[in-house]
Design an enzyme around this catalytic site. Structure first.
Site, PDB file in Angstrom:
ATOM      1  CB  SER A   1      32.234  39.749  52.338  1.00 29.31           C
ATOM      2  OG  SER A   1      31.391  39.541  51.243  1.00 29.31           O
TER       3      SER A   1
ATOM      4  CD  GLU B   1      36.642  41.705  52.182  1.00 27.50           C
ATOM      5  OE1 GLU B   1      36.999  42.811  51.780  1.00 27.50           O
ATOM      6  OE2 GLU B   1      35.661  41.089  51.765  1.00 27.50           O
TER       7      GLU B   1
ATOM      8  NE  ARG C   1      37.185  41.043  48.591  1.00 26.77           N
ATOM      9  CZ  ARG C   1      36.577  40.690  47.467  1.00 26.77           C
ATOM     10  NH1 ARG C   1      37.275  40.602  46.331  1.00 26.77           N
ATOM     11  NH2 ARG C   1      35.292  40.414  47.463  1.00 26.77           N
TER      12      ARG C   1
END
Ligand code: EPU
Length: 356
Positions: free
Chosen positions: A254, A345, A180
Site C-alpha cells: 500500500s 506509507e 502503522r
C-alpha cells in the site's frame, strides 16, 4: 557477514528506485549487527537498516552511509526453562496458561513465520499471511491486514541499542504501537536494530468477525473452518487475486496509509459520499484513489494498480522525480475532490545520508 560497496539501492528494494549506497552489510548474528554499527561509527557514516526492502524507497543520489540488512534466521517456540532473561520470564508467567511464546529472528521472511505457527494451530498472526517483508520489519510499522495487527501478538522485542551500544529486550508496552506506528519508526527511529521478536500465540481460532472479502472467499469455497491454516490459505488467495507480488512487479505494498478522521471531518466527507467505517472514522484510501478515477492510470512511468488502487507500480520509471510527480498527482486529485491529505506509507532513505 557480507560487506559490499557501491550497491544500487534499486537492487535492494522492491520499488526498484535509488542510486548507490556506500556500503551494505548482510548480518547473520547479533554480534555481526553490532560490528556493522561499529564500522559505521568508525567511518562517521549514518546507518539505515533494511529487511527485504519491500517497504523502503531509495532516492537517485543513493545513500552516503551503511545499509545493514538483517539476515538473522531462526523460528522457535520458547521453553520458559531456557529463558535467561528474568524480566521476560516474570512477564511470561502473567500470560494466560494456554499461551505459548514463539521467538522469530529479524531476518526471517514474515510469511514463513506466519505459516510455521499457523500450521501448528496457533492463532494470532494468520490474517497477516502473505505480507511481504521480514519479521524484523513487522514491529517497525506494526503491519496489519484483515483486522489483525502485529502488535496484537507481539510480546517483546530483542534489540541492539546503537545509542547505548548494548543489547536489550523491549516489552510491547514500551514499543508504543498504534496504526502503522511504533517507537521504531518515530521517536526512536534508527536507534534499535531488531534482533528477534517474541510472539504470544495460543491454540485456537480467530474470534472476531472476519473481513467481508475473506468471509466471501470462505463461503465461495465452502470452507467453514476458521483454523489458522485455513485462514492463511484464504488470505493468501484473496491477496494474490488483488495485490501484485513486489518480487516480480516493482511496487511496495500500500503506497498510502488509510486515514482516521475526527467526527466533524467524518461527517463532512460522508456528505461527499465517502464511506466512513465506525468506530474510528476510518477512511479507505484505496476507495478515494479509485473514486478519483485513477485506477489503472499511468503517471510518469508509474501505474496505479487496476485491482488495488492503493498500490503504485513502478512500470518503467528510473528517477525519484517521477515518483514525486506521480505521488503529487494522486495527492492533488484526492485533495481537490475530497479535501483530504494522503500520507505515504513506505519509508524513504533519510535525506541526511543522501549523496549531495
Ligand atoms: N477500496 C476501494 N478500491 C480499491 C481498494 C480498496 O474502493 O482499489 C475500498 C473498498 O471499499 C474495500 C476497502 O477499501 O472494501 C478495503 O480495501 P482492502 O481490504 O483491499 O484494504 P486496504 O484498506 O486497501 C489495508 C492495508 C493493507 C492490507 C489490507 C487488508 C493499509 C494502508 N493497507 O488496505 O496493507 O493488506 O488492508 O486488510 O492499511 C500494506 O500496508 O502494504 C498493505 C498491503
Amino acid at each position: 557477514m557480507i560487506l559490499r560497496e557501491n550497491v544500487p539501492i534499486k537492487d535492494l528494494t522492491t520499488m526498484r528506485l535509488g542510486g548507490p549506497t556506500t556500503f551494505v552489510f548482510d548480518v547473520e548474528s547479533e554480534d555481526e549487527a553490532r560490528g556493522a554499527f561499529t564500522f559505521a561509527e568508525e567511518k562517521s557514516l549514518p546507518v539505515f537498516v533494511l529487511g527485504s526492502g519491500a517497504n523502503t524507497i531509495g532516492r537517485d543520489n543513493g545513500f552516503k552511509g551503511v545499509i545493514i540488512r538483517n539476515k538473522i534466521k531462526g523460528i522457535e517456540p520458547v521453553n520458559p526453562d531456557d529463558l535467561e532473561n528474568s524480566e521476560l520470564l516474570d512477564s511470561l508467567s502473567a500470560l494466560p496458561a494456554d499461551t505459548i511464546l514463539y521467538k522469530a529472528y529479524g531476518g526471517e521472511t514474515w510469511d514463513d513465520f506466519v505459516r510455521a505457527v499457523s500450521v501448528e494451530g496457533f492463532t494470532g498472526v494468520e490474517a497477516l499471511a502473505a505480507i511481504p517483508g521480514t519479521v524484523g520489519a513487522a514491529p517497525v510499522q506494526n503491519i496489519g491486514a484483515y483486522g489483525q495487527e502485529a502488535a496484537g501478538s507481539i510480546f517483546a522485542v530483542d534489540v541492539y541499542d546503537s545509542v547505548a551500544d548494548d543489547y536489550k529486550t523491549l516489552f510491547a508496552e514500551e514499543c508504543d504501537f498504534s496504526y502503522r506506528h511504533s517507537i521504531f519508526n518515530s521517536e526512536q527511529k534508527g536507534r534499535y536494530f531488531i534482533i528477534a521478536v517474541y510472539f504470544k500465540l495460543r491454540k485456537g481460532e480467530i474470534e472476531s468477525e472476519l473481513y467481508a472479502s475473506l468471509q466471501d472467499y470462505l463461503d465461495k469455497n465452502n470452507i467453514t473452518s476458521r483454523e489458522p491454516a485455513k485462514i492463511v490459505e484464504a488470505v493468501t488467495a484473496v491477496r494474490n487475486s488483488k495485490l501484485p507480488d513486489p518480487e516480480t512487479i516493482a511496487s511496495s505494498g500500500s503506497f498510502f496509509k488509510n486515514i482516521y478522521l475526527d467526527d466533524a471531518e467524518a461527517e463532512r466527507v460522508e456528505k461527499l459520499g465517502v464511506p466512513v467505517r465506525r468506530p474510528g472514522n476510518k477512511i479507505n484510501t484505496g476507495w478515494l484513489v479509485e473514486n478519483c478515477g485513477l485506477k489503472g492510470q499511468d503517471l510518469n512511468g508509474f501505474k496505479i494498480c487496476d485491482t488495488a488502487a492503493l498500490v503504485l507500480i513502478n512500470d518503467h520509471a528510473e528517477a525519484y522525480a517521477d515518483l514525486e510527480k506521480a505521488r503529487g498527482a494522486i495527492m492533488d486529485a484526492v485533495k481537490d475532490k475530497f479535501g483530504l491529505t494522503l500520507e505515504q506509507e513506505p519509508e524513504e532513505i533519510p535525506e541526511e545520508g543522501i549523496n549531495a
